[in-house]
Scaffold this active site. Structure first.
Site, PDB file in Angstrom:
ATOM      1  N   HIS A 139       0.748  -1.083  -0.027  1.00  0.00           N
ATOM      2  CA  HIS A 139      -0.206   0.007  -0.123  1.00  0.00           C
ATOM      3  C   HIS A 139       0.913   1.357   0.202  1.00  0.00           C
ATOM      4  O   HIS A 139       0.521   2.255   0.666  1.00  0.00           O
ATOM      5  CB  HIS A 139      -0.915   0.015   1.191  1.00  0.00           C
ATOM      6  N   HIS A 154      -9.663   2.051   0.692  1.00  0.00           N
ATOM      7  CA  HIS A 154      -9.598   0.737   1.573  1.00  0.00           C
ATOM      8  C   HIS A 154     -10.823   0.645   2.620  1.00  0.00           C
ATOM      9  O   HIS A 154     -10.585   0.338   3.667  1.00  0.00           O
ATOM     10  CB  HIS A 154      -8.327   0.651   2.378  1.00  0.00           C
ATOM     11  N   GLU A 182     -11.535  -3.585  -2.956  1.00  0.00           N
ATOM     12  CA  GLU A 182     -10.713  -2.677  -3.486  1.00  0.00           C
ATOM     13  C   GLU A 182     -10.443  -2.706  -4.779  1.00  0.00           C
ATOM     14  O   GLU A 182      -9.941  -3.661  -5.452  1.00  0.00           O
ATOM     15  CB  GLU A 182      -9.244  -2.756  -2.393  1.00  0.00           C
TER      16      GLU A 182
END
Length: 352
Positions: free
Chosen positions: A108, A179, A315
């Site tokens: 991420h 997210h 996502e």
């Protein structure tokens, strides 16, 4: 209607010593969302169900809890959502080494990804809010000066639309997502997401190893627990496959069928356990990472702590580790190009 509100995240200051800026957007159908400049985070999502307000988004109750949690609750994730193997990739023959923050891989966006930054917020319309961020060349090891714009809009049709845009002065893989974790039965209801029904227009999924790194194989969903094409309760085939068992549940990118990658057709639909609320996802991205909150235990909630499987994340993104797989959809943004992608979450009620 949009307005700036205070004290939603308590009295505690954020990492930079200043309080978060929080905004509320509401429509005439009783739906509202709240957004925060720290991490360009989607904090709340309330929908009217049978005349009662149902909050469907997981989050911490205050800034202290938000900064403690490591689940990326509702945050805008970048530069690259999901994992990059070994924290390395090459573009045009040049190798780049990234900030590795999970088992030697980059997750991420790295140690200090976009989810941890304060974004600049600006109200751009009666129901739209725009967040901007500048990421310098070398940020977390990524090349190029990157300018990012994320616009959130709530429509009168109970659609929450996220539009992502970016430009760079040097070639770099770019992959943003939000997210958010959803529990359509109620974020603080004490129920889990496994009794939700899920349908996805996805005929393949990305096989991964025990660290979530793709093996390179795209597996068919026929004949295993990854087949959601007809829709089913999530727990129906839960932990029935070795690929699931090593992840403690679903934590895999599902490859969307080409006809639903245009942002106009429904790619996935999630339905609450009581059948009264559904959420459809429309996106221009080629995949949806389904994460059933396998490691949410101990994560701060509004009222205490969440348990494993308290919510499910859908996502929308490029494939994990795509920079190291040239055979997959290209996530590289180059100078002179515009990164433009949209994801829409459409909420519909079905009273019984």
């Amino acid at each position: 209607m949009i307005k700036e509100i205070s004290h939603v995240m308590g009295e505690s200051a954020a990492f930079d010593g200043r309080p978060a800026r929080v905004f509320s957007i509401s429509n005439h159908r009783g739906m509202s969302v709240t957004l925060m400049d720290i991490g360009a985070t989607w904090l709340d999502c309330s929908v009217q169900v049978d005349g009662e307000v149902r909050e469907v988004l997981l989050r911490a109750g205050d800034m202290k809890g938000h900064q403690f949690q490591s689940a990326y609750l509702g945050a805008t994730v970048g530069r690259y959502a999901n994992r990059i193997a070994g924290g390395k990739f090459a573009v045009d023959g040049v190798e780049y080494v990234l900030a590795a923050n999970q088992s030697g891989n980059c997750l991420h966006g790295g140690t200090n990804g976009f989810s941890h930054r304060r974004w600049h917020a600006e109200i751009t319309g009666e129901s739209s809010l725009c967040f901007t961020l500048s990421s310098k060349n070398g940020d977390q090891g990524f090349p190029g000066n990157l300018s990012v714009v994320v616009e959130f809009t709530l429509t009168e049709q109970n659609e929450f639309v996220i539009c992502y845009a970016a430009q760079t002065d040097k070639a770099c893989p770019v992959n943003f997502t939000n997210h958010a974790y959803f529990n359509l039965q109620g974020a603080e209801s004490g129920t889990d997401c496994l009794n939700h029904s899920l349908q996805m227009q996805a005929s393949q999924y990305v096989a991964v190893d025990a660290c979530g790194i793709p093996t390179g194989e795209l597996k068919r969903v026929e004949g295993n627990g990854f087949d959601f094409r007809q829709g089913k309760v999530i727990k129906q085939d839960f932990l029935t496959d070795e690929d699931q068992k090593q992840a403690k549940g679903y934590d895999h990118a599902f490859v969307l069928d080409p006809e639903v990658q245009n942002g106009e057709k429904v790619a996935a639909t999630l339905v609450s356990a009581d059948g009264k609320l559904s959420m459809s996802v429309l996106t221009t991205k080629p995949a949806i990472q389904v994460y059933t909150g396998n490691y949410l235990a101990g994560c701060p909630s509004r009222q205490g702590e969440y348990a494993d499987y308290s919510g499910v994340a859908l996502e929308t993104e490029f494939f994990p580790d795509a920079p190291n797989h040239p055979e997959w959809p290209d996530s590289t943004l180059r100078p002179g190009e515009q990164y433009r992608h949209t994801t829409t979450y459409r909420f519909e009620t079905n009273s019984r």
